[in-house]
Design an enzyme around this catalytic site. Structure first.
Site, PDB file in Angstrom:
ATOM      1  N   HIS A   1      37.280  39.412  31.234  1.00 59.93           N
ATOM      2  CA  HIS A   1      36.496  40.616  30.945  1.00 59.93           C
ATOM      3  C   HIS A   1      35.053  40.441  31.375  1.00 59.93           C
ATOM      4  CE1 HIS A   1      39.595  41.067  27.514  1.00 59.93           C
ATOM      5  NE2 HIS A   1      40.110  41.212  28.714  1.00 59.93           N
TER       6      HIS A   1
ATOM      7  N   CYS B   1      42.153  51.462  47.169  1.00 57.62           N
ATOM      8  CA  CYS B   1      41.051  51.147  46.257  1.00 57.62           C
ATOM      9  C   CYS B   1      41.036  49.687  45.799  1.00 57.62           C
ATOM     10  CB  CYS B   1      41.076  52.078  45.050  1.00 57.62           C
ATOM     11  SG  CYS B   1      42.497  51.840  43.987  1.00 57.62           S
TER      12      CYS B   1
END
Ligand code: PEP
Ligand code: MG
Length: 746
Positions: free
Chosen positions: A364, A677
């Protein structure tokens, strides 16, 4: 402990302290220490070996060995008995050194006449600084009390080294933290940064390792341990019913904090003349050595817990909090063992760079660093022990390299590189408002990827046409509990406001695999990347997705909205997800809320299977976005998180490009909008090749838009396609070499 020995070791420590208080230079101090130690311990020899660099030890002072050997005798870590002590931090105590395993005879020292050998590590907070040795002619093993006394001297030496007491003459004598240090880690986020170290958890400095009044020290220790226990109990209470892993850690804390043997050992250290904080440190180092050698991963994990606990105790004793009151330096570069996404967000864009000792590409913290476009190096070994607050540091996120306290040559080379990057940036800003039009007249639409409100200003600065991928999981990951619908709606609405009418494609929650929500029960899966993740979780437990879709519709509040579902592997999954959207729309209609003026619903193509879905799927889906990161990992069966394999297969591999070509052809035949993407869209060479294969929309990190546009504007895609096709016909594995050659010659 016999009374006599106790006073002996106290006496030794007192003499040592008086010596340290005297005005003297680095080498002189070391000489006095070896003399004093040999004298007190009644051995003929006492020597200090310190690390000269990461794996070489140097004899820095001796009483008893030949004086000429000082600063001449060196050994590698692991070499000889001294090297053996340094490798594992274990004590070597032998009556017959020449017969001991690993013995290496150093002729220049004249040590052959000494039979017994006792070597102890000089270490501080798990960092190995050197080895302290005594030797004598008489063949005997040293007693436990003698071993103890030498360990205490080593401990004081370590503290003094940390405080720079031996700085002065000769490189080997400079304190560890003044020499240049190079660390090779891995890339977390590209970019280069120069600045000063800012430790997320500052090191505790112990200025008083030796104490006169053991009773007072014992009291201080007891008071501090009481405070620590209360603190741990409070943390435990607060965490009850919460995350199981956090509870487990806290329970381990409590177990250590209440350990009688831990307490007893520290009390003994104090009785022998150490201060309370020195006693805590000594036990911390010893525990590190013991636990560090345990092969069991669970126990090694507990080592961190014990370290954290000792650090807490040291902070209580020294009064040095996690917040030391020190001012953040100019151009701060954050150094931490690891850091949570929330904490990192709090630091925000003020950071110039981030270096983590642990962490993985998909962690994260890495996601947040990327969102903030801050250069990040991960798995930078020893950085938290080597770096001191304020140290000069250079971070090369492209190469995953960190230069701590760099010398002038490195500084000059690094600044050249930064200047080049800066020049390139200027070049990119000069084409900011120009289209990505190729030499053959094709226009490629460049969009940016985002995941935080903080990303949105880049929409303006990069001149991206829109947000091609808004990853919504960060709002879920950085909280301790599930965000509420109103909260989410507010965030999404803010994103649409900031986009000022540019298209934003929201991807619904993509969790599982590497992205685990702290408040959701983790499932133990053998292959999480192939497991219960993304749309699979959303369809099996639709509550969260329903809430999210509703939040998106509310946020749009009558404006256009684009939503895509991640990780669709087959048509029916898309149909089910689409049905959820239709239900959400219907609910909003009944409730009288405004519906989006235009709604586009798409899917991410991240599994090879979807490329072979029936035509009906391609006809029904309103747009597709190729998630190259996942698609590539499944195409090559190479885990994108696994350093061993993640770079093994080239994106410009002809099989992969042919697969992309096939997907584009299918989309063209049904008139389905398609974009790309994944990270490769932001790599200029990869980007032009994807465009040459037929992609007309690419979505990437904002910082990549300039470089990609710059190269696209100088490329003739038709010619490039011929180069690629020729390579395919010739049976090449990758077109990279040919493409690079083409670019070089054109
Ligand atoms: C991808 O897989 O390419 C993608 C864009 O999604 P993520 O990296 O978030 O898995
Ligand atoms: Mg993906």
């Amino acid at each position: 402990m016999p009374e006599g020995t106790e006073s002996e070791s106290r006496k030794l420590l007192r003499r040592l302290r008086d010596l340290m208080a005297e005005e003297s230079k680095g080498q002189e101090r070391l000489d006095k220490i070896v003399h004093l130690t040999a004298d007190s311990m009644k051995t003929e020899v006492c020597s200090i070996y310190l690390f000269r660099d990461e794996d070489t030890l140097e004899l820095c002072a001796t009483e008893g060995l030949k004086a000429e050997a000082v600063h001449q005798t060196r050994m590698r870590i692991g070499e000889g008995l001294v090297g053996r002590v340094a490798r594992h931090g274990n004590i070597v105590n032998t009556a017959n050194a020449p017969q001991a395993p690993g013995f290496r005879y150093m002729a220049e020292t004249g040590e052959e006449i000494y039979s017994s050998f006792l070597g102890v590590p000089i270490q501080r907070l798990g960092e190995m600084l050197g080895v302290l040795v005594v030797q004598s002619k008489q063949a005997r093993e040293f007693t436990a009390d003698e071993v103890y006394a030498l360990e205490v001297v080593a401990m004081v030496l370590a503290e003094m080294t940390e405080l720079g007491a031996f700085v002065g003459e000769g490189a080997a004598l400079s304190a560890r933290h003044t020499q240049p240090f190079l660390i090779r880690g891995i890339t977390g986020q590209e970019g280069a940064a120069e600045g000063h170290v800012w430790l997320h958890e500052p090191r505790v400095v112990v200025t008083n390792p030796i104490a006169d009044d053991p009773h007072r020290e014992l009291e201080r220790l007891k008071e501090a341990v009481d405070k620590l226990r209360i603190g741990v109990d409070e943390m435990l209470e607060g965490a009850m019913g919460g995350d199981a892993e956090q509870l487990e850690v806290l329970q381990a804390y409590r177990m250590f904090a209440n350990s009688r043997s831990w307490m007893r050992r520290m009390e003994e250290d104090i009785a022998r003349g150490l201060s309370a904080e020195a006693a805590v440190e000594k036990e911390q180092s010893a525990a590190r050595t013991r636990l560090g050698q345990v092969p069991d991963a669970y126990l090694r994990e507990r080592l961190h817990d014990l370290d954290d606990l000792s650090n807490r105790l040291l902070r209580i004793l020294t009064g040095q909090g996690a917040v030391t009151g020190a001012e953040m330096p100019e151009d701060p570069i954050l150094i931490a063992r690891n850091i949570g996404p929330g904490e990192l967000l709090e630091y925000g864009r003020g950071l110039k760079g981030i270096v983590l000792e642990e962490g993985s590409v998909g962690s994260h913290a890495a996601i947040v660093a990327r969102a903030l476009a801050i250069p990040l190096v991960l798995q930078a070994k020893r950085v938290t022990t080597e770096a001191l607050n304020g140290n000069h540091i250079m971070v090369d996120g492209d190469q995953g390299v960190v230069h701590l306290r760099p010398d002038d040559n490195v500084v000059a080379a690094f600044r050249d590189k930064m200047a080049m990057l800066h020049k390139a940036q200027e070049r990119y800003s000069s084409i900011r408002d120009k289209p990505a039009e190729t030499l053959c007249g094709k226009i490629i639409s460049l969009h940016m990827n985002a995941g935080l409100m903080a990303d949105l200003p880049s929409l303006e600065s990069s001149a991206a046409e829109g947000v091609g991928l808004f990853r919504t999981e960060l709002q879920f990951l950085i909280r301790n509990q599930m965000p509420r619908r109103t909260e989410l709606a507010q965030i999404y609405s803010g994103v649409l406001d900031a986009a000022k009418g540019k298209r934003v494609v929201f991807r619904t929650l993509d969790i599982g695999s590497d992205k685990v929500l702290p408040y959701m029960k983790a499932t133990d899966e053998p292959n999480p990347a192939l497991g219960w993740r993304a749309i699979r979780v959303a369809l099996d437990r639709p509550g969260v997705m329903r809430m999210q879709l509703q939040a998106l519709l509310r946020a749009a509040n009558g404006r256009p909205l684009a939503v895509m579902f991640p990780f669709i592997a087959q048509y029916s999954e898309y149909e089910q997800a689409r049905a959820e959207m239709d239900k959400a729309l219907e609910r909003e209609r009944i409730l009288g809320h405004p519906l989006p003026s235009k709604l586009e619903v798409g899917a991410m193509l991240e599994t090879p299977s979807l490329a072979f879905a029936p035509n009906a799927f391609f006809e029904e889906v309103e747009f597709l976005s190729i998630g190259g990161n996942d698609l590539k990992q499944f195409f090559f069966a190479a885990d994108r998180e696994n350093e061993r394999v993640r770079r093994r297969y080239d994106t410009l591999n002809t099989s992969f490009l042919t697969f992309i070509e096939m997907i584009i052809a299918r989309c063209d035949s049904t008139g389905t909008q398609v974009s790309f993407c994944g990270e490769d869209a932001g790599r200029p060479i990869e980007a032009i090749c994807l465009a040459a294969m037929g992609l007309r929309t690419l979505s990437m990190r904002p910082a990549s838009i300039g470089p990609v546009k710059h190269l696209l504007r100088r490329t003739n895609l038709d010619e490039l396609r011929e180069v690629i096709d020729a390579e395919r016909r010739a049976g090449a594995e990758s077109v990279r070499a040919a493409v690079m050659e083409y670019l070089r010659t054109h």
